[in-house]
Write an enzyme that holds these catalytic residues in place. Structure first.
Site, PDB file in Angstrom:
ATOM      1  N   ASP A   1       0.843  -1.197   0.000  1.00 36.34           N
ATOM      2  CA  ASP A   1       0.000   0.000   0.000  1.00 36.34           C
ATOM      3  C   ASP A   1       0.877   1.246   0.000  1.00 36.34           C
ATOM      4  OD1 ASP A   1      -2.090  -1.762   0.383  1.00 36.34           O
ATOM      5  OD2 ASP A   1      -2.143  -1.454   2.560  1.00 36.34           O
TER       6      ASP A   1
HETATM    7  N1  URA Z   1      -1.119  -5.876   4.053  1.00 38.65           N
HETATM    8  C1  URA Z   1      -1.619  -4.617   4.008  1.00 38.65           C
HETATM    9  O1  URA Z   1      -2.616  -4.313   4.607  1.00 38.65           O
HETATM   10  N2  URA Z   1      -0.952  -3.723   3.261  1.00 38.65           N
HETATM   11  C2  URA Z   1       0.199  -3.991   2.595  1.00 38.65           C
HETATM   12  O2  URA Z   1       0.776  -3.103   1.965  1.00 38.65           O
HETATM   13  C3  URA Z   1       0.690  -5.294   2.673  1.00 38.65           C
HETATM   14  C4  URA Z   1       0.017  -6.231   3.401  1.00 38.65           C
END
Ligand code: URA
Length: 234
Positions: free
Chosen positions: A102
């Site tokens: 993310d």
């Molecule tokens: N889980 C999440 O919530 N975000 C990420 O970027 C990776 C794993």
């Protein structure tokens, strides 16, 4: 392969542009002899403006992703490709993240132009576990480990239960989570399902490959053959 195409595939420009580059005389061999369209010396001997070529395909990079960068080529804001040499976003085959993070997740991000390797690593059956360091908004209540390991947790708007995941408590509001899979916002949604909220999330390992301490946020390096092999040894 022709020199024009080789350079275009490495992101030096379109075929027209790389043809112009060659004709301008800046593409040489390691002795400085100017190369023409019809020359193709061994890869490691080719120079552009005196510099060695970028690594050939297949290439695997490890990036310590900072907060605020998206894993997309389309995003108008800051993307992980802004942290790499501009040519890398123009390569063919393209350089793709192996399991996106993310925008506000930091840490270990692998990128490759090797589609087979990418699928081998992200497929749950590969056994490449991903470990995340999590800082939470509220103290852990004690039930989270059992919930995550149950294999029955179904995330909001999904129907298929998550594979069992491991929780290792490091502090009141701090833990490591180990996943076999990589669903959208998975760690954040798992803690939301447990009534908590993730404040900071960092991926620290993929399989047997750990984010090294000396790779600062925003820095990247090319993986060696041994480091690639280490991914499959967790
Ligand atoms: N889980 C999440 O919530 N975000 C990420 O970027 C990776 C794993």
């Amino acid at each position: 392969m022709k020199l024009v195409k080789l350079l275009a595939n490495l992101g030096y420009g379109s075929r027209k542009e790389t043809q112009r580059l060659i004709r301008s005389g800046v593409v040489t061999d390691d002795t400085g002899a100017v190369l023409s369209d019809s020359d193709l010396p061994p890869f490691e001997r080719i120079r552009v403006r005196g510099e060695e070529l970028d690594p050939p395909s297949p290439m695997v990079l490890m990036l310590n992703k900072p907060d605020g960068y998206t894993c997309s080529t389309e995003d108008p804001g800051d993307t992980i490709y802004h942290l790499l040499p501009p040519r890398y976003a123009q390569r063919n085959p393209g350089l793709n993240p192996i399991g996106r993070l993310d925008k506000d997740t930091t840490g270990l991000l692998l990128l490759t132009d090797d589609g087979k390797l990418l699928h081998k690593i992200i497929h749950p059956k590969s056994g490449c576990l991903k470990v995340y360091h999590v800082i939470l908004d509220r103290p852990l209540e004690g039930h989270e480990g059992e919930l995550f390991e149950s294999g029955t947790l179904v995330l909001n708007s999904e129907t298929k239960p998550l594979l069992p995941a491991k929780l290792e408590v490091l502090g009141e509001k701090e833990a490591l989570v180990t996943l076999h899979e990589g669903r959208y916002h998975q760690v954040r949604r798992m803690f939301a399902a447990a009534g908590n909220h993730v404040l900071a999330l960092k991926r620290i390992s993929i399989g047997g490959l750990h984010l090294p301490d000396d790779l600062d946020e925003g820095e990247w390096c090319e993986l060696t053959v041994d480091e690639i092999a280490s991914i499959f040894t967790s």
